[in-house]
Motif scaffolding. Structure first.
Motif, short mmCIF file in Angstrom:
data_model
loop_
_atom_site.label_atom_id
_atom_site.label_comp_id
_atom_site.label_asym_id
_atom_site.label_seq_id
_atom_site.Cartn_x
_atom_site.Cartn_y
_atom_site.Cartn_z
N SER A 48 0.80 -1.22 0.00
CA SER A 48 0.00 0.00 0.00
C SER A 48 0.84 1.27 0.00
O SER A 48 0.31 2.36 0.23
CB SER A 48 -0.92 0.01 1.23
OG SER A 48 -0.15 0.08 2.42
N SER A 49 2.13 1.17 -0.28
CA SER A 49 2.99 2.34 -0.17
C SER A 49 2.59 3.45 -1.14
O SER A 49 2.61 4.64 -0.79
CB SER A 49 4.46 1.95 -0.40
OG SER A 49 4.64 1.33 -1.66
N ALA A 50 2.20 3.08 -2.37
CA ALA A 50 1.80 4.11 -3.34
C ALA A 50 0.51 4.80 -2.88
O ALA A 50 0.39 6.03 -2.96
CB ALA A 50 1.60 3.48 -4.72
N LEU A 51 -0.44 4.03 -2.37
CA LEU A 51 -1.69 4.60 -1.86
C LEU A 51 -1.41 5.50 -0.66
O LEU A 51 -1.96 6.60 -0.55
CB LEU A 51 -2.66 3.48 -1.49
CG LEU A 51 -3.98 3.92 -0.85
CD1 LEU A 51 -4.80 4.77 -1.81
CD2 LEU A 51 -4.78 2.68 -0.40
N ASP A 52 -0.54 5.05 0.24
CA ASP A 52 -0.21 5.84 1.43
C ASP A 52 0.38 7.19 1.03
O ASP A 52 0.06 8.22 1.63
CB ASP A 52 0.77 5.08 2.32
CG ASP A 52 0.16 3.82 2.92
OD1 ASP A 52 -1.08 3.73 2.97
OD2 ASP A 52 0.93 2.93 3.33
N GLY A 141 -9.98 -0.45 -7.95
CA GLY A 141 -9.11 -1.59 -7.81
C GLY A 141 -7.83 -1.38 -8.60
O GLY A 141 -7.60 -0.30 -9.18
N GLU A 142 -6.99 -2.40 -8.63
CA GLU A 142 -5.70 -2.25 -9.31
C GLU A 142 -5.85 -2.04 -10.81
O GLU A 142 -4.95 -1.50 -11.45
CB GLU A 142 -4.83 -3.47 -9.03
CG GLU A 142 -4.29 -3.50 -7.61
CD GLU A 142 -3.33 -4.64 -7.36
OE1 GLU A 142 -2.33 -4.44 -6.65
OE2 GLU A 142 -3.57 -5.75 -7.89
N GLU A 143 -6.97 -2.45 -11.38
CA GLU A 143 -7.22 -2.23 -12.80
C GLU A 143 -8.66 -1.75 -12.97
O GLU A 143 -9.50 -1.96 -12.12
CB GLU A 143 -7.00 -3.52 -13.61
CG GLU A 143 -5.57 -4.02 -13.57
CD GLU A 143 -5.40 -5.31 -14.35
OE1 GLU A 143 -6.42 -5.86 -14.81
OE2 GLU A 143 -4.26 -5.77 -14.49
N GLY A 144 -8.94 -1.13 -14.10
CA GLY A 144 -10.30 -0.66 -14.35
C GLY A 144 -10.36 0.10 -15.67
O GLY A 144 -9.36 0.29 -16.35
N ALA A 162 -6.07 5.99 -7.55
CA ALA A 162 -5.66 5.47 -6.25
C ALA A 162 -6.13 4.02 -6.15
O ALA A 162 -7.29 3.75 -5.82
CB ALA A 162 -6.24 6.31 -5.12
N ALA A 163 -5.25 3.08 -6.47
CA ALA A 163 -5.59 1.66 -6.33
C ALA A 163 -5.64 1.32 -4.85
O ALA A 163 -4.65 1.49 -4.14
CB ALA A 163 -4.56 0.81 -7.05
N CYS A 164 -6.80 0.86 -4.37
CA CYS A 164 -6.95 0.62 -2.93
C CYS A 164 -7.35 -0.81 -2.60
O CYS A 164 -7.52 -1.15 -1.43
CB CYS A 164 -7.94 1.62 -2.33
SG CYS A 164 -9.57 1.63 -3.09
#
Length: 246
Positions: A48-52, A141-144, A162-164
């Motif tokens: 989750s580092s990128a989201l954080d 999500g990670e893709e969409g 923001a992939a969560c």
């Protein structure tokens, strides 16, 4: 009985398990039996580092968009850990289910379409037209689909995703699914439809395509018809639309 229109019917509910409760209850209230067979699962991110890092700068954004109830669930949990929703941040959702979920987190004002629940309907709202120079964060999500972000960029916004959460495709027990003797099935994404089709052998596909399929969007129903479904019915949006269609 008129007040139990689904009496005696078994209805497959294929949403992720944690998102299936409301639809299952609606089917039960209408006299039917909800058969819960999730075609996709949602799980937390492995990293989750990128989201954080994005949420540490949440005050930099003017608009946050949540594309699904799962995005609300995981995104709002991460936002709470990062200190909460900053004052002045406008919040939007693709559908009313996501809007209600956001309201459950204390977001009183949510921009969301009230009829068709998809990116196109959200983009048609006046609040999403004048976005020149605005910073937008889209929780998903990670893709969409990229339509939402691409359109907002074309309108002059700066957009980040923001992939969560992650979506997983579980191994399906097709014998158990068909052994439950469903009378109809509901599908809420083309990704779930594709996974069901991949997991089914020719005999299972023949049985599945003989069942009426109900989907809350024309794109999903059309994809089912292209695979050979005899009855693929596009209902109104959201769970209320699916229940009305059933």
């Amino acid at each position: 009985m008129a007040d139990k229109p689904l009496a005696g019917l078994n209805i497959l509910v294929t949403r992720p398990r944690e998102q299936s409760l409301s639809l299952s209850q609606g089917i039960t209230d209408a006299g039917g039996t909800a058969l819960v067979f999730p075609l996709l699962e949602t799980v937390p991110l492995e990293d989750s580092s990128a989201l954080d890092a994005q949420l540490a700068q949440l005050g930099h954004y003017q608009l946050a968009i949540f594309i699904s109830p799962a995005a609300v669930r995981y995104g709002m949990a991460a936002i709470a850990q990062a200190g909460g929703v900053p004052p002045g941040l406008k919040v939007a959702a693709v559908g009313q289910g996501s809007a209600r979920a956001l309201q459950g987190h204390g977001i009183d004002t949510v921009i969301a379409p009230r009829e068709r629940y998809d990116s196109e309907a959200l983009l048609a709202l006046p609040e999403l037209h004048d976005v020149q120079g605005r910073h937008v964060l889209i929780f998903r999500g990670e893709e969409g689909r990229e339509l939402l972000g691409d359109t907002l960029i074309a309108r002059g916004a700066s957009v980040e995703y923001a992939a969560c959460y992650r979506r997983l495709k579980p191994e399906l027990d097709m014998a158990a699914l068909l052994g439950a003797r469903p009378d109809a099935l509901t599908l809420t994404s083309r990704e779930a439809l594709a996974h069901l089709w991949e997991q089914a052998d020719p005999a299972a596909r023949a049985k599945l395509t003989a069942l009426p399929l109900f989907a809350p969007h024309a794109r999903i129903a059309q994809a089912a018809r292209e695979l050979g479904w005899r009855e693929a019915i596009a209902t109104a949006g959201g769970e209320d639309g699916l229940l009305a269609g059933l």
